[in-house]
Design an enzyme around this catalytic site. Structure first.
Site, PDB file in Angstrom:
ATOM      1  N   ASP A 104       0.086   7.288  -3.566  1.00  0.00           N
ATOM      2  CA  ASP A 104      -0.974   7.312  -4.320  1.00  0.00           C
ATOM      3  C   ASP A 104      -1.531   8.400  -5.690  1.00  0.00           C
ATOM      4  OD1 ASP A 104      -2.038   4.833  -3.000  1.00  0.00           O
ATOM      5  OD2 ASP A 104      -3.293   5.169  -2.375  1.00  0.00           O
ATOM      6  N   HIS A 125       0.770  -0.842  -0.405  1.00  0.00           N
ATOM      7  CA  HIS A 125       0.130  -0.766  -0.081  1.00  0.00           C
ATOM      8  C   HIS A 125       0.821   1.428  -0.136  1.00  0.00           C
ATOM      9  CE1 HIS A 125      -4.039  -2.027   0.341  1.00  0.00           C
ATOM     10  NE2 HIS A 125      -3.768  -2.662   1.185  1.00  0.00           N
TER      11      HIS A 125
END
Length: 360
Positions: free
Chosen positions: A160, A130
């Protein structure tokens, strides 16, 4: 007309950076079709958190990629597309029969944008992860947080979105410019680890010159400098102080009524004591009192606004930085002229047949 009007982009629905990238491309005017997983055409069966904002401006098209008829129609859409973006793990698109080679054979000018955490190659390419893992490996995370505590996750904006989605958009746009000239598309391999490492370029440069060290909270831009950090106010809210340049620092000292000879700016040995003095002073008044006091100065002191406060701040309101389209949300950025762009709501879903008819 928006800058990307006329461009057709296929987005394979996912979470995180590919969704954000699709939103940005749609905000810029591209016609983006968001292919979602679903067994019934025209009836998407899943969405990600925040979809009412992150899915704005583009229609959902439900497809079953294990169905040969749906897969054939997706190939037909690809034949008419300028670009494709996907965020699956390496090898997934190939297994679906939608890898870059197959798509290029159908549409040589197609730009094939791929985003993953670790990249398409390398020993960790197929491992899970992640945002936090990707920025940890890039070195970015090590610089964030208090010196006496573990590094603090900076939300998921560094990996991200900053190092991931925005560099995917940059790569796709660069490849689209090239394809317009050459007629040949490219594969864009955007890795969040690569991108978040790129974002740390300044600090590598400072380190090479002996101007940055790896001890968190001791440097100019990581909260170590008393004139570049946040302080708590009497009401429990906060102000941000960014008085880096000497003239701005002088304005800060004037507002705090501290004689300049008592607070030399670039004396790291004196920073801890100066920070404590600043903290004591800021704690004597409420946040908005400090904001008003410094409003017309060059001290670079601003209130730390909450998510609820930011949209109604006079500056943000005057620029239309936020909009209400069902929910309060940031407006598209950057702007191309004097007026803020309004976010387009999420259109009604399309069936595959309707999408094909739209794209001819």
């Amino acid at each position: 007309m928006k800058p990307l009007s006329g461009l057709r982009i296929i987005e394979f629905d996912g979470l995180g950076p590919v969704t954000f990238a699709g939103m940005v491309l749609a905000d810029l005017g591209a016609e983006v079709l968001r292919l979602t997983r679903g067994a019934t055409a025209g009836a998407p069966v899943f969405t990600d958190v925040g979809g009412e904002i992150l899915h704005r401006g583009r229609a959902a098209v439900a497809v079953d990629l294990k169905d040969s008829a749906d897969l054939a129609r997706v190939h037909d859409l690809i034949a008419s597309a300028d670009a494709l973006i996907e965020g699956f793990r390496p090898g997934v698109m190939e297994r679906l029969g939608l890898g870059p080679d197959v798509c290029a054979a159908r549409n040589p000018r197609l730009v094939f944008g791929r985003i993953t955490g670790w990249g398409q190659t390398g020993p960790m390419a197929r491992q899970v992860g992640h945002d936090l893992n990707y920025i940890a490996l890039s070195g970015a995370l090590s610089m964030m947080g208090e010196p006496d505590r573990p590094p603090r996750p900076p939300l998921n904006v560094v990996g991200d979105y900053g190092g991931g989605a925005m560099l995917l958009v940059t790569g796709v746009l660069a490849a689209l410019l090239e394809a317009k000239t050459t007629g040949q598309g490219r594969v864009v391999d955007a890795a969040m680890t690569d991108g978040s490492a790129l974002l740390t370029s300044l600090f590598h440069a400072l380190g090479a010159r002996g101007l940055w060290n790896e001890a968190r909270g001791t440097n100019l831009l990581d909260g170590g400098a008393p004139f570049y950090r946040c302080y708590a106010c009497r009401d429990g809210r906060f102000v941000a102080v960014g008085a880096l340049e000497p003239q701005f620092y002088a304005a800060l000292l004037a507002g705090l009524k501290i004689p300049a000879d008592e607070a030399p700016q670039y004396d790291p040995a004196g920073w801890p004591g100066l920070q404590a003095r600043f903290a004591e002073l800021f704690a004597t008044r409420d946040r908005d009192d400090w904001a008003a006091l410094f409003a017309d100065t060059d001290a670079c002191v601003t209130p730390v606004l909450t998510m609820a406060e930011a949209p109604v701040h006079p500056h943000n309101a005057a620029r239309g930085a936020f909009a209400v389209e069902g929910v309060v949300q940031p407006a598209p950025a950057p702007r191309f002229g004097d007026q803020a762009d309004r976010p387009e709501p999420q259109p009604e879903p399309l069936s595959l047949d309707e999408a094909l008819a739209r794209w001819g």
